[in-house]
Design a protein around this motif. Structure first.
Motif, PDB file in Angstrom:
ATOM      1  N   UNK A   1       3.599   4.819  10.135  1.00 24.84           N
ATOM      2  CA  UNK A   1       2.667   4.274   9.138  1.00 24.84           C
ATOM      3  C   UNK A   1       3.169   4.568   7.723  1.00 24.84           C
ATOM      4  N   UNK A   2       3.618   5.806   7.518  1.00 23.73           N
ATOM      5  CA  UNK A   2       4.122   6.201   6.197  1.00 23.73           C
ATOM      6  C   UNK A   2       5.330   5.368   5.801  1.00 23.73           C
ATOM      7  N   UNK A   3       6.243   5.166   6.749  1.00 23.64           N
ATOM      8  CA  UNK A   3       7.457   4.396   6.482  1.00 23.64           C
ATOM      9  C   UNK A   3       7.126   2.962   6.057  1.00 23.64           C
ATOM     10  N   UNK A   4       6.223   2.319   6.760  1.00 23.74           N
ATOM     11  CA  UNK A   4       5.861   0.939   6.435  1.00 23.74           C
ATOM     12  C   UNK A   4       5.152   0.848   5.087  1.00 23.74           C
ATOM     13  N   UNK A   5       4.413   1.889   4.739  1.00 29.30           N
ATOM     14  CA  UNK A   5       3.697   1.873   3.451  1.00 29.30           C
ATOM     15  C   UNK A   5       4.616   2.076   2.263  1.00 29.30           C
TER      16      UNK A   5
END
Length: 472
Positions: A359-363
């Motif tokens: 999730x962090x990577x995509x954000x």
């Protein structure tokens, strides 16, 4: 004879001393000039973002700082008490501080801060600068022999954000890092091109050359808390959960629409296709994704190390290829040990943490700039074009010559380096967009905006590069 020899030796010594003095003066002058350039920069702290993570975890504070003139920056994670840390270093070119010490696996809390920085090797100054600030501010001291050691411990890593992506060599320094540390606050984290991810990019392996940044995500399951943070600057492409590429400037022969990472990987090497008039922009082969996973569950050193390894390995789903020779990938795992009783078994905790990290990577992926649209109805006479011509300097190594002929404007690199694919051999024609705005058609957006004060702005907006000087 002896007297003449002494006079000769004396003259030689005097000459050498003069040369040495001159060299020293020039060296000091050059150092002062370089230092003055950095000293004139103003830190921008905790900039507002279009996408902000909010979380409820008082022990964890985050501060971000940037030098917009770069742009480049730093991100500081500060824990209000000593915490446990482990690291997993996988990339082929990591730049870290205290990585070897973390691998020793001592079973007591020592960590105060994790620091991520742009500026490649020069950015490592930011990590030790934050440790110095902890001491200078009276939060830590130099007592390493009390029952509870009070020495400041700061760890961290850097990303490469120089090269072809920006036209200067401004770096995050001690002053910026300490300002970001002192501005740290809990509860919010700006996502996108901010902090250490201010000029991050992704996908150079396939020529995507997409803009990237820093990402963050938070999840709470009962009493368990997990936060994930990442500075995404990978050689590979960032991949969504549906298998499509998150951001990419496509090659000319690509089919268009949603690109699947698996198609790029299976179609290699043909999928590494350039195409487009300015496709010879030298995309950087120096990259790094640095990340941090934080949990409140108490873990022993072996469990914390395994968490770091499990989560880091899982990131290969979201970045492909991952951990190459040209990446400096490092993941830090932190346990605040606020939750004594385990909420989950370590492998289960690793699964939850891995999804939060994705999730962090995509954000981290910001909205991508689009190429300007030429206006075919615009025309100029030579007098009008002459107001734009001249040599524009962006840094000691980068300058651009703008010339005019036959009612058109041309650009040619005039310094040591190319300028976003514009070389030294032959001028390239620019297409008019607006009265003072032009563009260069090609795979990657490249817009020229001429200002009334004599400055030239390349790619005006969030990632703009502004000329320092103009000569006829």
């Amino acid at each position: 004879m002896q007297s003449q020899k002494n006079r000769s030796n004396g003259h030689r010594f005097s000459l050498l001393a003069s040369v040495a003095a001159m060299t020293f003066t020039l060296s000091v002058s050059g150092a002062t000039s370089a230092s003055s350039e950095q000293d004139m920069l103003k830190p921008l702290l905790n900039a507002a973002s279009e996408s902000t993570l909010t979380y409820d975890w008082p022990i964890l504070k985050v501060g971000t700082g940037t030098y917009e003139e770069g742009p480049t920056g730093v991100t500081v994670f500060h824990f209000d008490k000593k915490v446990f840390v482990a690291a997993d270093v996988r990339g082929g070119g990591p730049g870290t501080v205290n990585a070897s010490y973390m691998d020793l696996g001592y079973n007591y809390a020592e960590l105060d801060t994790v620091v991520f920085s742009g500026g490649s090797w020069y950015g490592l100054e930011a990590v030790t600068a934050v440790a110095s600030a902890l001491k200078d501010d009276g939060i830590r001291d130099g007592d390493a022999f009390s029952l509870e050691p009070n020495m400041a411990m700061s760890v961290g890593s850097i990303i490469f954000d120089f090269g072809s992506r920006r036209l200067n060599e401004i770096y995050p320094d001690k002053r910026l890092a300490q300002a970001a540390f002192r501005a740290a606050k809990t509860g919010t984290f700006p996502r996108g091109a901010y902090g250490a991810g201010r000029f991050a990019k992704s996908g150079a392996f396939f020529g995507c050359n997409a803009f990237s940044g820093q990402g963050g995500a938070f999840k709470q399951v009962g009493d368990l808390k997990i936060a994930a943070f990442v500075i995404a600057n990978p050689y590979g492409v960032i991949t969504k959960r549906d298998g499509t590429v998150a951001a990419c400037y496509e090659g000319a022969s690509w089919p268009g629409g949603k690109i699947r990472t698996s198609d790029l990987m299976q179609g290699f090497p043909e999928s590494r296709e350039s195409g487009g008039k300015n496709a010879d922009i030298p995309v950087s082969s120096k990259n790094t994704t640095v990340s941090l996973i934080v949990t409140n569950q108490k873990l022993d050193p072996a469990e914390l190390k395994r968490l770091a390894t499990q989560v880091h390995t899982s990131m290969g789903r979201g970045i492909q290829p991952f951990m190459t020779q040209y990446d400096g990938d490092v993941l830090y795992a932190v346990s605040t040990a606020e939750l004594d009783e385990p909420a989950f078994m370590p492998p289960d905790l690793g699964v939850i943490a891995s999804e939060v990290m994705w999730d962090a990577l995509l954000s981290a992926v910001p909205e991508q700039p689009v190429a300007a649209t030429p206006d075919p109805d615009l025309s100029y006479n030579m007098e009008q074009l002459a107001t734009f011509t001249g040599n524009y300097t962006f840094s000691p190594m980068v300058s651009l010559e703008i010339s005019a002929r036959d009612g058109a404007l041309y650009a040619q690199a005039s310094g040591k380096r190319k300028v976003y694919g514009i070389g030294h051999q032959e001028p390239v024609a620019l297409s008019p967009v607006a009265e003072t705005e032009f563009m260069l058609p090609g795979r990657y957006p490249l817009t020229f905006k001429f200002k009334k004060d004599g400055q030239l702005v390349l790619n005006p907006g969030h990632w703009q590069q502004v000329s320092q000087d103009k000569t006829p």
